[in-house]
Design a protein around this motif. Structure first.
Motif, PDB file in Angstrom:
ATOM      1  N   ALA A  59       0.912  -1.486  -0.083  1.00  0.00           N
ATOM      2  CA  ALA A  59       0.060   0.102  -0.011  1.00  0.00           C
ATOM      3  C   ALA A  59       0.935   1.211   0.026  1.00  0.00           C
ATOM      4  O   ALA A  59       0.585   2.241  -0.922  1.00  0.00           O
ATOM      5  CB  ALA A  59      -0.782  -0.019   1.316  1.00  0.00           C
ATOM      6  N   THR A  62       2.535   1.675  -3.630  1.00  0.00           N
ATOM      7  CA  THR A  62       1.398   2.149  -4.546  1.00  0.00           C
ATOM      8  C   THR A  62       1.104   3.520  -4.390  1.00  0.00           C
ATOM      9  O   THR A  62       0.945   4.094  -5.438  1.00  0.00           O
ATOM     10  CB  THR A  62       0.263   1.238  -4.313  1.00  0.00           C
ATOM     11  N   TYR A  63       0.850   3.961  -2.952  1.00  0.00           N
ATOM     12  CA  TYR A  63       0.716   5.297  -2.856  1.00  0.00           C
ATOM     13  C   TYR A  63       1.749   6.260  -3.145  1.00  0.00           C
ATOM     14  O   TYR A  63       1.737   7.268  -3.741  1.00  0.00           O
ATOM     15  CB  TYR A  63       0.394   5.644  -1.103  1.00  0.00           C
ATOM     16  N   ARG A  64       3.194   6.148  -2.784  1.00  0.00           N
ATOM     17  CA  ARG A  64       4.183   6.743  -3.277  1.00  0.00           C
ATOM     18  C   ARG A  64       4.305   6.614  -5.047  1.00  0.00           C
ATOM     19  O   ARG A  64       4.594   7.713  -5.491  1.00  0.00           O
ATOM     20  CB  ARG A  64       5.471   6.415  -2.716  1.00  0.00           C
ATOM     21  N   ASN A  66       1.985   6.308  -7.153  1.00  0.00           N
ATOM     22  CA  ASN A  66       0.669   7.268  -7.912  1.00  0.00           C
ATOM     23  C   ASN A  66       0.990   8.639  -7.263  1.00  0.00           C
ATOM     24  O   ASN A  66       0.623   9.656  -8.071  1.00  0.00           O
ATOM     25  CB  ASN A  66      -0.490   6.463  -7.150  1.00  0.00           C
ATOM     26  N   LYS A  67       1.618   8.978  -6.223  1.00  0.00           N
ATOM     27  CA  LYS A  67       1.853  10.388  -6.064  1.00  0.00           C
ATOM     28  C   LYS A  67       2.981  11.187  -6.769  1.00  0.00           C
ATOM     29  O   LYS A  67       2.736  12.291  -7.194  1.00  0.00           O
ATOM     30  CB  LYS A  67       2.561  10.370  -4.415  1.00  0.00           C
TER      31      LYS A  67
END
Length: 70
Positions: A59, A62-64, A66-67
């Motif tokens: 998670a 994936t967050y980093r 997409n950021k």
């Protein structure tokens, strides 16, 4: 494509290795039971902490990712 296939092979290896390592040999008993009286029960939730850590790391990854794209 070659890199993705290699990743799938590695993932499959790790998933199937867990099943093979912890599998117990079968017994040819008359009653056909899979568990004997002398076999201790296997804990079902023994590796759930590893699954939770892997999920948390995925998670964050994936967050980093997409950021950076946005």
């Amino acid at each position: 494509m070659k890199n993705n296939l290699f990743k799938l092979y590695i993932l499959g290896f790790f998933i199937l290795t867990d099943f093979m390592v912890f599998a117990q040999p079968g017994d040819d008993t008359v009653d056909g039971g899979l568990e004997g009286d002398d076999t201790p029960p296997v804990p079902v939730n023994g590796k759930l902490i590893y699954l939770g850590i892997a999920g948390l790391l995925f998670a964050v990854y994936t967050y980093r990712r997409n950021k950076k794209v946005a």
